[in-house]
Design an enzyme around this catalytic site. Structure first.
Site: not given
Length: 266
Positions: A43, A155
């Site tokens: 991320s 993600d």
């Protein structure tokens, strides 16, 4: 990515806007000449890891952290799969890394994402760093997923908030984990808008289902939840929180790096 003989990996975890703290941590590592053998990012950790691997100095990282704003990275383009397209984030990473590939990063960089169709982790060690960082940062419901090859990606924090396990799988003997967003008992975080609602809820969920730093040899955990990243001076406070947390672990970091350097000469 790695020669399989051990070494030290730096695992940069998820945390959204708290990622400014990663900049502070990396500035300390560079200041004291402490270099991991490779970096694994998830991320926002993938984004900051790409800047680091592209050769930005500690001072450049600090200036970047102070100069970047949410508006520089977010392009509001609602689609049936997300509110934010992610092209702007990819463009910024592409520009600041000079469009480097993952295998060209020094130290080498691996990026963790989640295949939302298969429910599986995908680890990128080759290919366009900007595209992989965008995919790793595609928070479900906020960012549109990213298609890379046969994978539809979101993600990486969905499966691994702090990529310690991935670092071990890639051959790391020792892992330094940078953990963001962990709240202290009784602590309250200010939530100002819909984006904060989603990101904070995601953080709470991830904290409850996965203790992301488990298995790390050294854990750097900046107290980022106490900082109001949206208020004036928020970036500076987060960067300083990262620096302070890294300085608090300086002896442990030096010890790990020393053992790794000695092992290379044996």
């Amino acid at each position: 990515m790695h020669d399989g003989k051990g070494g030290v990996a730096l695992a940069l975890g998820a945390g959204g806007v708290y990622g400014y703290a990663h900049v502070g941590v990396l500035s300390v590592l560079q200041e004291f000449g402490l270099w991991p053998d490779f970096v694994v990012g998830c991320s926002i950790g993938a984004v900051i890891g790409a800047f680091y691997g592209a050769g930005l100095t500690g001072d450049q990282l600090l200036q970047l952290g102070l100069g970047l704003r949410r508006s520089h990275l977010l392009d509001l383009r609602p689609t049936r799969m997300g509110l934010i397209g992610g092209q702007r984030l990819e463009g910024v990473v592409r520009l600041l890394t000079r469009d480097r590939r993952l295998e060209e990063m020094r130290p080498p960089l691996a990026i963790v994402a989640t295949d939302v169709e298969r429910g599986e982790k995908v680890v990128f060690t080759r290919g366009a760093a900007a595209k992989a960082a965008r995919a790793s940062s595609a928070m479900p419901g906020i960012f549109a997923p990213v298609r890379i090859g046969e994978h539809l990606l979101v993600d990486g924090a969905v499966l691994e908030r702090v990529p310690v396990r991935t670092a071990r799988e890639l051959g790391a003997e020792r892992v330094v984990a940078v953990v963001l967003g962990m709240m202290e008992p009784g602590q309250r975080v200010q939530v100002r808008n819909a984006f904060d609602v989603v990101t904070q809820s995601f953080d709470i969920m991830q904290r409850e289902i996965s203790h992301g730093h488990t298995g790390a040899d050294v854990v750097i955990a900046p107290p980022v939840a106490a900082a109001n990243a949206s208020a004036a001076g928020g970036a500076e406070r987060l960067i300083e929180a990262g620096r302070a947390a890294a300085m608090a672990q300086l002896d442990a970091l030096r010890s790990i790096m020393h053992r790794r350097e000695m092992a290379q000469h044996d």
